[in-house]
Scaffold this motif. Sequence first.
Motif, PDB file in Angstrom:
ATOM      1  N   GLY A  67      43.136  43.427  51.528  1.00 19.97           N
ATOM      2  CA  GLY A  67      41.964  43.778  50.733  1.00 19.97           C
ATOM      3  C   GLY A  67      41.040  44.759  51.444  1.00 19.97           C
ATOM      4  N   SER A 113      28.318  51.746  58.308  1.00 16.42           N
ATOM      5  CA  SER A 113      27.314  51.528  59.347  1.00 16.42           C
ATOM      6  C   SER A 113      27.981  50.761  60.485  1.00 16.42           C
ATOM      7  CB  SER A 113      26.162  50.709  58.788  1.00 16.42           C
ATOM      8  OG  SER A 113      26.633  49.417  58.475  1.00 16.42           O
ATOM      9  N   GLU A 160      28.963  47.319  59.413  1.00 15.61           N
ATOM     10  CA  GLU A 160      30.095  47.328  58.477  1.00 15.61           C
ATOM     11  C   GLU A 160      31.405  47.585  59.213  1.00 15.61           C
ATOM     12  OE1 GLU A 160      28.854  49.129  54.299  1.00 15.61           O
ATOM     13  OE2 GLU A 160      28.034  50.311  55.928  1.00 15.61           O
ATOM     14  N   TYR A 218      32.485  44.505  61.172  1.00 15.04           N
ATOM     15  CA  TYR A 218      33.042  43.490  60.301  1.00 15.04           C
ATOM     16  C   TYR A 218      34.484  43.815  59.909  1.00 15.04           C
ATOM     17  CZ  TYR A 218      33.723  40.460  56.279  1.00 15.04           C
ATOM     18  OH  TYR A 218      34.228  39.533  55.415  1.00 15.04           O
ATOM     19  N   PRO A 259      42.455  46.745  45.791  1.00 12.75           N
ATOM     20  CA  PRO A 259      41.887  45.401  45.898  1.00 12.75           C
ATOM     21  C   PRO A 259      40.593  45.302  45.101  1.00 12.75           C
ATOM     22  CG  PRO A 259      42.264  46.370  48.089  1.00 12.75           C
ATOM     23  CD  PRO A 259      42.520  47.437  47.083  1.00 12.75           C
ATOM     24  N   GLU A 284      34.966  42.192  47.098  1.00  9.25           N
ATOM     25  CA  GLU A 284      34.531  40.819  47.330  1.00  9.25           C
ATOM     26  C   GLU A 284      33.210  40.540  46.607  1.00  9.25           C
ATOM     27  OE1 GLU A 284      34.743  39.301  51.584  1.00  9.25           O
ATOM     28  OE2 GLU A 284      32.579  39.291  51.288  1.00  9.25           O
ATOM     29  N   GLU A 306      28.062  54.744  49.156  1.00 14.04           N
ATOM     30  CA  GLU A 306      29.218  54.422  48.306  1.00 14.04           C
ATOM     31  C   GLU A 306      28.860  53.698  47.015  1.00 14.04           C
ATOM     32  OE1 GLU A 306      32.420  52.814  50.671  1.00 14.04           O
ATOM     33  OE2 GLU A 306      32.653  54.795  51.533  1.00 14.04           O
ATOM     34  N   PHE A 336      32.451  44.321  50.702  1.00 14.45           N
ATOM     35  CA  PHE A 336      32.240  43.050  51.376  1.00 14.45           C
ATOM     36  C   PHE A 336      30.762  42.663  51.250  1.00 14.45           C
ATOM     37  CE2 PHE A 336      35.990  44.845  53.534  1.00 14.45           C
ATOM     38  CZ  PHE A 336      36.884  43.839  53.214  1.00 14.45           C
ATOM     39  N   SER A 390      28.116  44.019  53.610  1.00 17.04           N
ATOM     40  CA  SER A 390      28.020  45.471  53.465  1.00 17.04           C
ATOM     41  C   SER A 390      27.204  45.835  52.216  1.00 17.04           C
ATOM     42  CB  SER A 390      29.428  46.061  53.406  1.00 17.04           C
ATOM     43  OG  SER A 390      29.405  47.332  52.838  1.00 17.04           O
ATOM     44  N   TYR A 430      23.566  45.255  52.950  1.00 12.17           N
ATOM     45  CA  TYR A 430      23.045  46.308  53.820  1.00 12.17           C
ATOM     46  C   TYR A 430      22.772  47.592  53.022  1.00 12.17           C
ATOM     47  CZ  TYR A 430      23.354  50.318  56.939  1.00 12.17           C
ATOM     48  OH  TYR A 430      23.118  51.510  57.553  1.00 12.17           O
ATOM     49  N   ARG A 431      23.749  47.983  52.211  1.00  9.44           N
ATOM     50  CA  ARG A 431      23.599  49.229  51.460  1.00  9.44           C
ATOM     51  C   ARG A 431      22.508  49.105  50.399  1.00  9.44           C
ATOM     52  NH1 ARG A 431      28.951  50.312  49.071  1.00  9.44           N
ATOM     53  NH2 ARG A 431      29.659  48.268  49.792  1.00  9.44           N
TER      54      ARG A 431
END
Lengths: 479, 369
Positions: free
Chosen positions: A254, A293, A296, A299, B173, B176, B204, B224, B227, B230-231
């Motif tokens: 994924g 970032s 990110e 992770y 995919p 999430e 994005e 995710f 993420s 954060y964005r």
Amino acid sequence: MDMPRPNPDVLARKQTVLSRLLQVLPEDAVIHDPMETRAYECDALTAYRCPPMLVVLPSTTQEVSDILRICHAEGVPVVPRGSGTSLAGGALPTADCVILGVARMNEVLETDYDNRFIRVQTGRTNLSVTGAVEEEDFFYAPDPSSQLACAIAGNIAMNSGGAHCLKYGVTTNNLMGVTMVMMDGSAVEIGGAHLDAGGLDLLGVICGSEGQLGVVTEATLRILRKPEGARPVLMGFDDNEVAGHCVSDIIKSGILPVAIEFMDTLCIRACENFAHAGYPDCAALLIVEVEGSDAEIDYQLSKIIEIAKRHNPVELRESQSAEESAKIWLGRKSAFGAMGQMNDYMCLDGTIPVSSLPEVLRRIGEMSQEYGLPVGNVFHAGDGNMHPLILFDANKPGDLEKCEAFGAEILKLCVDVGGCLTGEHGVGIEKRDLMSHQYAPQDLEAQMAVKDVFDPCWLLNPAKVFPLDVSAARRTAAA
Amino acid sequence: MKRMKPETEGELAEVVAGLSGPVRIVGGGTRDVTGSEPILNTAGLSGITLYEPGALTLVAQAGTPVAEIEAALEAEGQQLAFEPMDHRGLMGTSGEPTIGGVVAANISGPRRIQAGACRDFLLGVRYVDGCGQIVKNGGRVMKNVTGYDLVKLMAGSWGTLGVLSQVSLKVLPKPEATLTLAVHVQNAKTAIQALSVALSSPFEVSAAAYDPQYSSALLRLEGFADSVTYRETRLRSELANFGEFTEVQDPVSQWRSIRDVSAFQGSDGDVWRISVKPSDASEIATRAEAEKTIFDWGGGLVWALVPKGTDLRKRLRAFQGHATLVRADTDTVRTLGRFQPESVGVAALTRGLRQKFDPRGIFNPDLMG
């Protein structure tokens, strides 16, 4: 490699054609001295050479239009040329042709950050498109390894890819519009700053048509804002197949990295000698890059590393700095040059379903033993785009032929496992005669029907893409 | 004549070879292809033939219901990233949308601006040409420049070059987490500026629309969970000038509503779809004098609802882009044409291609070009 016999009638009229071209072009834009035309006798597929009859270097769409109108009227074949970096012989001349080089057409015509596009003349190099928008933190995504030298014209002709296509797509996914001059000299505008064609997707079929449908002189390209950061991780494995399984598992998880690159021992060593990137000495190396970032990236890389650990890597190393990342990529992008220092090589470009990677790598290894020629593998593993580099000695009689036979067998294997002959380099002359292995006669007929519509006289970039016997009737009828 | 609902590619080829006159090609019949010709139905060519989640590829026969494909993908946590629109609500139709129909019309939804259009995810096709020959192009791998790209040519050709029998698609995919932000804006111009700032950021944004019915500019973030959070923070601060952003509670139905142009459903009138340079969109919408509009793709796609029979192209005058008549009665479609008229050079190429691929002119005559 068979090429059609030059047309004696065209050769006999060289002076007429030359004087007509000089009427529409400045003197320094026409090359006719055989000593000078020799500089255009090949592209990056240097095994095949043939000096052209004439070379023209236009500066404007109007000049391109004048050149094509004259060549059309005189029945002279035209071979369009970007920067001559084709690995497939896409810009190989015929003795009776005019080479139309777009290198002087390198202007930026319009930059529009609000609408996120740039319009350029197509002689501009790939990297300098990014160069033109970098100040505003934008970039042009397709990044072929030859991006320092290769022209947008050639990128469009071959639908070029690159390492980061896994996330951003290839040329066709980033091309919004073109100005194209047809063989009769008329110009058409297709697409532009808006998305998707209104009628048929002509842009889609022009991109990747290897300069056989028209000469693209201007292009509207999608530009993107640069990500905040990017970081690669190096993973070493003591077995090719294990590395292949790791690629599959990453994709299945994924996470979509921006690039997953693969190198085997031969390439790792050659590239390490060249770039000193600190590549581990092992059987297989993956470079996996993610963007975003810092948090990110941390992770995503932690998830990727977790997957890699399940495959018992011999090395796992995140890049610690921008300098280190640059070195890691320099090594990868210099792979062809670095291999070239070891011996002559033939670079293949077959693409396979990612799930077949382990099997195909094993078969290539076996064939390497059978043929007695070493193979280095360096490729875009994330999208299954292989680049086996077969080493041979051009000065050793029979070696080139052996290498070509080996290469053809690898490409047929790619097709047989559900893949294709070429993922990003194009067919050119190199894979022309293998087309019949991938496509049935009616499949090739449909493609040639497109050529019939765009270039009824079959004058543009002759003897490429289609097997000579398959296109013979059309070429004869047109001449 | 043979039954006009073949169940195999071979039967389809036989049916086409045996045709003596023009036909309309229909999958689920959810997108109007107005005409009085007999119908050639592809819904019998159904079923997923290959799905490799690890290779992100799916191959299906053209008549396979989109719902069946989406269910198979859902089970593996994957999706069709180009987010194809469901036309039923807008068109007042009731069939079952097929993947062949989606591909033939190159149907893409809000994620088109980030992920690409249907044509960008199409890896290969098999089709039957106007002479009844089975042709294949492309394949099932991610990168393929082997010969001319007829895959792109077939996508969006509305059946005029051949009848699709099989398509292979790249899938992705499912994210999430998904989050949608909305901000109240004064007008389309301001909205599109806001969308443009967001789309020009490194964060994005996967969809960017403006719904004038609620004066609401909408932005979607996917990925995710951490993420996305954060964005979201970064976007809110970059777009602070445009006002206070609130989180949309049901992002899935919000974007489905934009995708399917729900705001026009049930209203009388003709529906037009205009592809335009985003910064021209508000001017184009003004010229349209529409009863309702919806802006998707950061402004690059404008939907307009106008009174029946309106010659919208006349109102829009010359502009960079094109206007397609999506919903209208047969007479209006006949008078105004479904698609934007092409330049002389492009029209000649279109005509030439149709003549080569369908020499008898039997596939969806008069639909395009």
